[in-house]
Scaffold this active site. Sequence first.
Site, PDB file in Angstrom:
ATOM      1  N   GLY A  49       2.271   3.951   1.370  1.00  0.00           N
ATOM      2  CA  GLY A  49       2.740   3.038   0.332  1.00  0.00           C
ATOM      3  C   GLY A  49       2.318   3.464  -1.065  1.00  0.00           C
ATOM      4  O   GLY A  49       1.191   3.890  -1.292  1.00  0.00           O
ATOM      5  N   GLY A  75      -5.827  -1.085   2.951  1.00  0.00           N
ATOM      6  CA  GLY A  75      -5.482  -1.788   1.710  1.00  0.00           C
ATOM      7  C   GLY A  75      -4.680  -0.949   0.732  1.00  0.00           C
ATOM      8  O   GLY A  75      -4.772  -1.131  -0.479  1.00  0.00           O
ATOM      9  N   ASN A 130       7.590  -1.940   1.533  1.00  0.00           N
ATOM     10  CA  ASN A 130       6.435  -2.431   2.282  1.00  0.00           C
ATOM     11  C   ASN A 130       6.251  -3.917   1.988  1.00  0.00           C
ATOM     12  O   ASN A 130       5.492  -4.303   1.106  1.00  0.00           O
ATOM     13  CB  ASN A 130       5.193  -1.637   1.888  1.00  0.00           C
ATOM     14  CG  ASN A 130       4.029  -1.943   2.796  1.00  0.00           C
ATOM     15  OD1 ASN A 130       3.997  -2.983   3.450  1.00  0.00           O
ATOM     16  ND2 ASN A 130       3.070  -1.061   2.841  1.00  0.00           N
ATOM     17  N   CYS A 133       2.621  -5.418   4.742  1.00  0.00           N
ATOM     18  CA  CYS A 133       1.251  -4.951   4.955  1.00  0.00           C
ATOM     19  C   CYS A 133       0.309  -6.146   5.015  1.00  0.00           C
ATOM     20  O   CYS A 133       0.267  -6.945   4.075  1.00  0.00           O
ATOM     21  CB  CYS A 133       0.823  -4.011   3.839  1.00  0.00           C
ATOM     22  SG  CYS A 133      -0.884  -3.470   4.020  1.00  0.00           S
ATOM     23  N   LYS A 168      10.710  -2.968   5.703  1.00  0.00           N
ATOM     24  CA  LYS A 168       9.772  -2.909   6.832  1.00  0.00           C
ATOM     25  C   LYS A 168       9.285  -4.314   7.132  1.00  0.00           C
ATOM     26  O   LYS A 168       8.598  -4.934   6.310  1.00  0.00           O
ATOM     27  CB  LYS A 168       8.595  -1.990   6.510  1.00  0.00           C
ATOM     28  CG  LYS A 168       7.677  -1.735   7.707  1.00  0.00           C
ATOM     29  CD  LYS A 168       6.726  -0.597   7.432  1.00  0.00           C
ATOM     30  CE  LYS A 168       5.893  -0.256   8.667  1.00  0.00           C
ATOM     31  NZ  LYS A 168       5.042   0.926   8.462  1.00  0.00           N
ATOM     32  N   THR A 196       2.158  -3.712  11.357  1.00  0.00           N
ATOM     33  CA  THR A 196       1.025  -4.069  12.217  1.00  0.00           C
ATOM     34  C   THR A 196       0.886  -5.581  12.388  1.00  0.00           C
ATOM     35  O   THR A 196       1.330  -6.363  11.550  1.00  0.00           O
ATOM     36  CB  THR A 196      -0.279  -3.518  11.632  1.00  0.00           C
ATOM     37  OG1 THR A 196      -0.397  -3.984  10.287  1.00  0.00           O
ATOM     38  CG2 THR A 196      -0.303  -2.016  11.670  1.00  0.00           C
ATOM     39  N   GLY A 220      -0.940   0.772  17.529  1.00  0.00           N
ATOM     40  CA  GLY A 220      -1.205   1.522  18.755  1.00  0.00           C
ATOM     41  C   GLY A 220      -0.494   0.919  19.958  1.00  0.00           C
ATOM     42  O   GLY A 220       0.218  -0.084  19.859  1.00  0.00           O
ATOM     43  N   GLY A 268       3.368   6.379  14.715  1.00  0.00           N
ATOM     44  CA  GLY A 268       2.292   5.959  13.820  1.00  0.00           C
ATOM     45  C   GLY A 268       0.936   6.403  14.306  1.00  0.00           C
ATOM     46  O   GLY A 268       0.521   7.552  14.136  1.00  0.00           O
TER      47      GLY A 268
END
Lengths: 310, 260
Positions: A49, A75, A130, A133, A168, A196, A220, A268
């Site tokens: 980002g 962050g 983004n 986030c 996203k 995430t 993950g 990712g």
Amino acid sequence: MGSQPNLAVNIGGIRMKNPVMTASGCYGYGLSYVDFYPPDLLGAMVVKGLYREAWRGNPPLRVVETPAGMLNAVGLEGPGVDSFICNELQQLREYGATVIANVAGHSVEEYACVAQRLSEAKGIAGLELNISCPNVSQGGMAFGTDPRMIFELVSAVRKVTSLPVIAKLSPNVTDIRVTARAAEDAGADALSVINTLLGMSIDIRTRRPRLGNITGGLSGPAIRPVAIRMVWQVAQVVNIPIIGQGGIMTAEDAVEFILAGARAVAIGTANFVNPMAPLQVIEGLRQYCIENNVDDINDLVGKVVIELGK
Amino acid sequence: MHQMMAAVRGHRPERPGYYRLTLEAPQITGEAQAGQFVMIRCAPTLEPLLRRPFSIFATRPENGELEILYRVVGRGTQLLSEVREGSPVDIVGPLGHGYTLLPEARTIAVVGRGVGVASVFSVAQAARREGRRVFAFVSARTRDLLLAVEDLKRLGCQVEISTDDGDAGYQGLVTDLLASKAKSEGIGQVFVCGSRRLIRAAAEIAREAGIRAQVSLEQQMACGVAACMGCARLVGTPGNKVYKKVCKDGPVFWIEEVLD
């Protein structure tokens, strides 16, 4: 021997030689893995980002391992958009990489400003917004969970760029179909599904949160079933292409996402575990197509077989 | 940097809870510099998922071997400790920014506490290969936990040890030993790896004696190649600290940069 299957895909105007991308936040600014393989072998890479200015990010600890996954609270540390254009992007162009820039901001105006600067630079194939986030106090998920804000933000960026725009999406919502439709209605050319999941981990000896930011984003293989479900749900309600992501480690994982409705996939966390994962997924998809008599990988998109009542 | 499946040439307990792993990794060994590290996948499972970083303890370029000296701290290192000779281990390296041996420092000191010795051993090895004089100060809680003392002696280092209980060597802070030699032996550079307390004490001694010092830091990391930005530490001069990545900008830093 039959002919090679077609792996090329088109994501909202971005032509890719194969459907395998690297996910933002998991590939740095595109140069971290050049010692392992030439980046032009990827369908595309999505770089980390970019804010208007350099951004310091969150305090340590920033990463914690969890069962079959990891939490991060980086962050969005980064050099700022102009530094990226002058430095990393120049090198990525020389490599011939297909570069998608991830756009971050603390306000709608900042998103639009960053998008405009990237649009004026040579060598950017598309923009990923983004809006999801979980690790920044303003912007990020605050935008990505409110469909009205998504509409406003995507619309604002749409006005300042002719590049393909990818939104996203955050999984941290009650119904991701609502936010997906908001992004499509505002003019997004494609969707990345998912970012995430908001998570937390506590050290039971110190009784303190492990992450410096207290909470972080879970990624993950642990999140893969959630991501596949959300790709499938979104595919039912939008007409624009979906880039599936969330815990893909192997070609078999990628096929699941494609069957659920993804036209491309992004790798990712697997990059951290296995730097060669993206290339292995590309080759694995090729083999899957050959073994299953699939001439064109696009023919697999959304072809999950669901027989209700059985 | 390389990713490879490296054959285990040797793997044995060094001390209770500590192991020495010897890997056949010629490409990595050929490029590795003192202070760099490798990322090892401890098991081909999804839990633990991430690789673990390990300092390169020693290299033998003539036969393509590198050695890791590690402590079992969790599930990942426990699984690694069960890997048998002859098995392949998935390794990435060499990674990071290693030690800088200043040309004028013909006598150096290395200071390591606990498994921190694994990092500074590599610079002692590099210095001895160049014929430099090396003082090695090795510290641990108890005699049983002293690591690499014989290896350092075999290199030709002058080794002094300290333990918390005084069961072996000097009883007290290893930095007391450094302080006495810093004044008398013309030490030109100091290399440190250990606790925050050790680093602070070594920094003070180096500052007072006007000696440049470097330190190797540890931090949780996911990728090891500066892709995730996860291993940030505040580094810089007082009033001008910035987050740097331990994996790429480090793990070795000048000691004054990392003081709180």
